[in-house]
Scaffold this active site. Structure first.
Site, mmCIF file in Angstrom:
data_model
loop_
_atom_site.group_PDB
_atom_site.id
_atom_site.type_symbol
_atom_site.label_atom_id
_atom_site.label_comp_id
_atom_site.label_asym_id
_atom_site.label_seq_id
_atom_site.Cartn_x
_atom_site.Cartn_y
_atom_site.Cartn_z
ATOM 1 N N GLU A 68 52.171 63.602 38.839
ATOM 2 C CA GLU A 68 51.867 63.048 40.153
ATOM 3 C C GLU A 68 51.972 64.195 41.156
ATOM 4 O O GLU A 68 52.995 64.883 41.210
ATOM 5 C CB GLU A 68 52.848 61.945 40.537
ATOM 6 C CG GLU A 68 52.697 60.664 39.772
ATOM 7 C CD GLU A 68 53.736 59.626 40.169
ATOM 8 O OE1 GLU A 68 54.459 59.855 41.162
ATOM 9 O OE2 GLU A 68 53.833 58.597 39.486
ATOM 10 N N TYR A 123 53.008 51.280 38.032
ATOM 11 C CA TYR A 123 54.204 52.041 38.409
ATOM 12 C C TYR A 123 55.225 51.040 38.933
ATOM 13 O O TYR A 123 55.054 50.458 39.999
ATOM 14 C CB TYR A 123 53.822 53.070 39.478
ATOM 15 C CG TYR A 123 54.922 54.004 39.938
ATOM 16 C CD1 TYR A 123 56.269 53.752 39.717
ATOM 17 C CD2 TYR A 123 54.600 55.171 40.626
ATOM 18 C CE1 TYR A 123 57.250 54.611 40.151
ATOM 19 C CE2 TYR A 123 55.577 56.049 41.074
ATOM 20 C CZ TYR A 123 56.898 55.764 40.836
ATOM 21 O OH TYR A 123 57.873 56.613 41.282
ATOM 22 N N ASP A 183 58.996 57.238 51.714
ATOM 23 C CA ASP A 183 59.725 58.315 51.042
ATOM 24 C C ASP A 183 61.070 58.587 51.693
ATOM 25 O O ASP A 183 61.238 58.445 52.905
ATOM 26 C CB ASP A 183 58.886 59.595 51.043
ATOM 27 C CG ASP A 183 57.655 59.468 50.170
ATOM 28 O OD1 ASP A 183 57.823 59.110 48.996
ATOM 29 O OD2 ASP A 183 56.538 59.708 50.666
#
Length: 277
Positions: free
Chosen positions: A51, A177, A62
């Site tokens: 990734e 994911y 994040d």
């Protein structure tokens, strides 16, 4: 359509009877040359899927470490166009390791969706993870990407219940994911039992590989996840190894690349040991 790199890689992992290692790094962190040196050495260190983060100024999902990595990359002049160039440079020597670009929609929207898809395919990108585009916005990027041959990897979380999951899986391809904890990246880790239960539930809804990430920091944690999932995803801990290799003024030190590559090799060894015996 011919089998994609992602499909071939997960098929190979299944035939080997093991889970994979998915590594995340930020393109251009701390500078183009250092980031590219890390990128091209990841496969030999044991990364099965890569990734590559697209730096963005407002990465809301994040944690502090990946936010800081993105800002370092942007300060060093990294752009989306240069990120695609980095993939193209990587493909000059490696045409087998899948690369998935991960990030936010704004830079792609600014670049131009159709042009981006064309350039990403030409560079050798295999898929996209765009964390701020829900299924309700599939016509923005997901559907044209899929139509062109780019996988669109979707995130599932502990709050993605059985009623929501079919919607999340619609138009998803490559792998799913699973974000094993709630919150931002790099803050805590899920228990092995929780991961096992989540993977079991997801497998009732899809035949796609399930990769599990968020909070994995040690070879032992990576092994625990890879024992039950199709892959373990490690990002924040790798990005923190990059930071650890910087001088006080933010310049890449002489041991930075080796430190990152050595750490990834230890994770890969953990993953490969997960199902032995």
């Amino acid at each position: 359509m011919s089998e994609s790199r992602l499909e071939r890689r997960f098929a190979a992992l299944k035939s080997e009877g093991r889970g994979g290692l998915v590594t995340f790094t930020t393109a251009g962190d701390p500078d183009y040359d250092t980031a590219f040196e890390i990128l091209k050495r990841l496969p030999d260190a044991g990364a099965d899927v890569i990734e590559l983060g697209m730096p963005f100024s407002d990465p809301m999902a994040d944690g502090p470490s990946i936010q800081a990595a993105g800002l370092r990359a942007l300060d060093a002049g990294m752009t989306l166009r240069k990120t695609l160039q980095m993939v193209s440079d990587f493909r000059a020597a490696d045409d087998t390791t899948p690369i998935v670009l991960m990030g936010y929609y704004n830079p792609i929207y600014s670049y131009g969706v159709d042009v981006f898809i064309k350039d990403a395919l030409a560079a050798g990108v295999d898929g996209l993870i765009i964390v701020d585009l829900p299924p309700e916005e599939d016509d923005e990027l997901c559907e044209p990407a899929n139509a062109a041959g780019l996988h669109f990897v979707r995130l599932a979380t502990p709050t993605t219940d059985d009623a929501r999951l079919p919607k999340v899986l619609t138009n998803t391809s490559g792998f799913i994911y699973y974000v094993s904890i709630m919150g931002i990246t790099g803050t805590k880790a899920a228990s092995g039992d929780a991961v096992r239960a989540a993977v079991t539930r997801l497998k009732k809804h899809t035949d796609m590989p399930v990769a599990v990430g968020f909070g994995i920091r040690t070879p032992e944690q990576a092994a625990e996840v890879a024992a039950v999932a199709d892959a373990a995803v490690v990002g924040t801990a790798i990005v923190e190894r990059v930071k650890a290799g910087l001088s006080p003024d933010g310049i890449a030190g002489p041991n930075l690349v080796e430190g990152v590559v050595g750490y990834v090799a230890s994770l890969a060894a953990g993953v490969r040991s997960a199902r032995q015996g």
